[in-house]
Every structure is written in structure tokens, then in C-alpha cells.
Design an enzyme around this catalytic site. Structure first.
Site, short mmCIF file in Angstrom:
data_model
loop_
_atom_site.label_atom_id
_atom_site.label_comp_id
_atom_site.label_asym_id
_atom_site.label_seq_id
_atom_site.Cartn_x
_atom_site.Cartn_y
_atom_site.Cartn_z
N CYS A 85 0.83 -1.18 0.01
CA CYS A 85 -0.07 -0.01 0.03
C CYS A 85 0.69 1.22 -0.04
O CYS A 85 0.26 2.25 -0.31
CB CYS A 85 -1.10 -0.01 1.15
SG CYS A 85 -2.00 -1.53 1.32
N HIS A 92 -3.46 7.03 2.24
CA HIS A 92 -3.64 5.56 1.72
C HIS A 92 -5.06 5.61 2.27
O HIS A 92 -5.43 5.77 3.47
CB HIS A 92 -2.67 4.48 2.35
CG HIS A 92 -3.25 3.21 1.94
ND1 HIS A 92 -3.76 2.86 1.17
CD2 HIS A 92 -3.29 2.37 2.99
CE1 HIS A 92 -4.26 1.50 1.07
NE2 HIS A 92 -3.77 1.34 2.47
N ASN A 147 -10.08 -0.47 0.08
CA ASN A 147 -8.61 -0.28 0.22
C ASN A 147 -8.04 -0.85 -1.06
O ASN A 147 -8.21 -2.15 -1.45
CB ASN A 147 -8.07 -1.02 1.36
CG ASN A 147 -6.61 -1.12 1.45
OD1 ASN A 147 -5.92 -0.69 0.56
ND2 ASN A 147 -6.16 -1.24 2.70
#
Length: 334
Positions: free
Chosen positions: A117, A257, A287
Site C-alpha cells: 500500500c 492511503h 482499500n
């Protein structure tokens, strides 16, 4: 260390998410969960997922073409392509090489970057070094994921979290004093088991048994990762700000993020940022790992939220464990 000759920054952005949507209500029919529980704990309402026959390179190509058009740069004029992904088309060749061929970027070197990520922020910092030293002029950076293909759809703790998408940015020389001002890259490999895919690599090749145990899918210690993320997201931005000689009160925008709204809120509070200064789209997409920052960034650009001279912080965290942040002085005219 090579002398810094140029300022480097983003000159074009693009993004793409697949058409298929899985809502929280859909997940209620698949696992023991409900919409209220998911929204309260994550902020996610829905996520987009790729078709079975749609590889991550397809998502990356669509985002890349949009970014190239926005930058006014031809694919054949690219010097380098970096694809940040944890869900490549294949182990080899790299997804970046597949993308290089599909775009017709005949002069470009290409490689994949694995930082989960944190990948886009890692790749952005990497790209800018080549441009600042005068080695390359135009670099395409893509964060792209098809996490739906590595999610255990019977695990209610993880399947609610992830979605598919791709975001891209073209980096090039910008006006002096604009573009990337500083960055912070970090890792803690001791926490690697907190978020991983146990099987499929050289340590534990895939077998019938590992497939049966879903060890080819994402496994996560949610509480431990949450504690790590709440601490590190604001901390990495503070380090980048210090290196740039900038106070946190000067930040115009935070593009974090998109993993969990509670994590984002904690970082904003630590950085003394109002909600209006934080780009959040997790409700629509979930996500998307390396794709989450560039998709949020590109959407904000498309909505004309940034103006030239704005100070923007990008910040990510993820498996590895890794974290990264960049401070940019926005160089592109609206």
C-alpha cells in the site's frame, strides 16, 4: 550523490476502476456481516472488482493512457515505467514490461516495485530522483491492483476491505522550487507476518493443501495493523515536513492511503488538518493498496481541487511493514 539539476513533479494524472461493484449489502449475502458494522469500522460502502479475465495490466493501461493524455506526453517519449503492485499479471515478466509493450513505449525501461500500500509513494520518490539528476525526463508511475483475486471471500475480516483499481501519474521537470520537496521511506520487516499472503512464493510454493487452506490469499492481524497504521501515518508525514522545512499548518492537502476512515481521521488530527483538507474516497472504492493514493489524487485533480503552489502530502502504509510519504508543491496549472 549526483547533483540535483531539476525540480521534478507530476505533470499528468489518470485513474480507472472496473465497472463491477460489490456493495456491503452484497457481502451480507456472502459472509456473516452487515452494512452498519462495515461502515462504522471502515467507512467503506462499496468496492469495484475486476472481471475474472481482466488482469491488472488492463487497469494500469487505462489509467496510464489517461495520465499521458493529461500530461501531453507520448508513450514513445517515456524514459521509464514503474508499476507499484502486489497483484502482478504474472511473476515474470513484470507488469511494467507488459504495460510498456501495450502502450508502445519503445524507449522506456520498466520495472515493478513491491511495497504494497506504500507502493505509489515509494515509486514517486524513486521517479523524481531520476528526473532531478537529469538522467531521465519523463517517467510514468502507476499504482494498480486486482486485490479481489487474492482475497478470501469466505473471510469476513478481510473480504470487506479490498477493491480493485489503478491510478497513474506522469512525472517530469517542473518550475524550480515546485514538485517533490521531500520524502520519507520506512520499513519494519519484523512485522511482515501481520499482513501477508503465506503461500505462492519460493518459501512456500503453492500446493493443493495450501490452496485448500486459502494460503494464497491475504491474511491480516487487523488489530495489530490498525495500531501500527494509526501511529505511522501521521509520523511519516511529520518526518517529510521536517526535511522540507515546512510546518504542518502550511499543508493544503493530505492524500492518504485509503484503508480505514478511523486511521485517516487520526492522522488528520495529529497533523492538525480539518476534514476539508483531506482527500477521502474509501467509501466508494475500499482499500486498493498501491492504487488508492493515485486514484484519490487523480480524482481530486479532475475535480479541480488543487491549484498551482498548493502543498500536498501523500502518505501510505502497508504490508512489509512499510510506510512512505512525500511532500509536493503542486506544479500543474488547473
Amino acid at each position: 550523490m549526483m547533483e540535483k539539476r531539476n525540480s521534478a513533479g507530476i505533470i499528468g494524472t489518470g485513474w480507472y476502476v472496473p465497472e463491477k461493484v460489490i456493495t456491503n449489502e452484497d457481502l451480507e449475502q456472502m459472509v456473516d456481516t452487515n452494512d452498519a458494522w462495515i461502515v462504522e469500522r471502515t467507512g467503506i460502502h462499496e468496492r469495484h472488482v475486476a472481471r475474472e479475465d481482466q488482469p491488472v495490466s488492463d487497469l494500469a493501461e487505462r489509467a496510464a493512457r489517461m495520465a499521458l493524455e493529461d500530461a501531453g506526453v507520448r508513450a514513445e517519449d517515456l524514459d521509464l515505467i514503474i508499476v507499484a503492485t502486489m497483484t502482478p499479471d504474472r511473476t515474470i515478466p513484470s507488469t511494467a514490461c507488459i504495460l510498456q509493450d501495450r502502450l508502445g513505449a519503445s524507449k522506456a525501461g520498466a520495472f515493478d516495485l513491491s511495497a504494497a500500500c506504500s507502493g505509489f509513494a515509494y515509486a514517486a520518490a524513486t521517479a523524481c530522483q531520476f528526473i532531478e539528476t537529469g538522467v531521465y525526463r519523463h517517467i510514468l508511475v502507476v499504482g494498480a491492483e486486482t486485490l479481489s483475486k487474492v482475497v478470501d471471500w469466505t473471510d469476513r475480516n478481510t473480504c470487506i476491505l479490498f477493491g480493485d483499481g489503478a491510478g497513474a501519474a506522469v512525472f517530469g521537470p517542473v518550475d524550480k522550487g515546485f514538485g517533490l520537496l521531500s520524502f520519507d521511506l520506512g520499513s519494519d520487516g519484523a512485522g511482515g507476518d501481520l499482513l501477508d499472503i503465506p503461500a505462492g512464493g519460493s518459501q512456500k510454493p503453492l500446493t493443493a493443501e495450501s490452496l485448500l487452506m486459502h494460503e494464497n490469499c491475504i491474511h491480516m492481524d487487523g488489530r495489530a495493523v490498525f495500531r501500527f497504521a494509526v501511529k505511522i501515518l501521521g509520523e511519516t508525514v511529520e518526518k517529510s515536513l521536517e526535511r522540507a522545512g515546512i510546518e504542518k499548518t502550511e499543508i493544503d492537502w493530505l492524500v492518504p492511503h485509503q484503508a480505514n476512515t478511523r486511521i485517516i481521521d487520526a492522522a488528520a488530527k495529529r497533523l492538525e488538518l480539518s476534514a476539508e483538507k483531506v482527500i477521502v474516497d474509501i467509501g466508494k472504492y475500499g482499500n486498493m493498496s498501491a492504487a488508492s493514493i493515485p486514484v484519490a489524487l487523480a480524482e481530486a485533480v479532475q475535480a479541480h481541487r488543487f491549484k498551482k503552489g498548493d502543498l500536498i502530502a501523500l502518505a501510505g502504509f502497508g504490508a512489509g511493514l512499510t510506510w512512505a510519504s512525500c511532500i509536493m508543491k503542486w506544479a500543474k496549472e488547473d
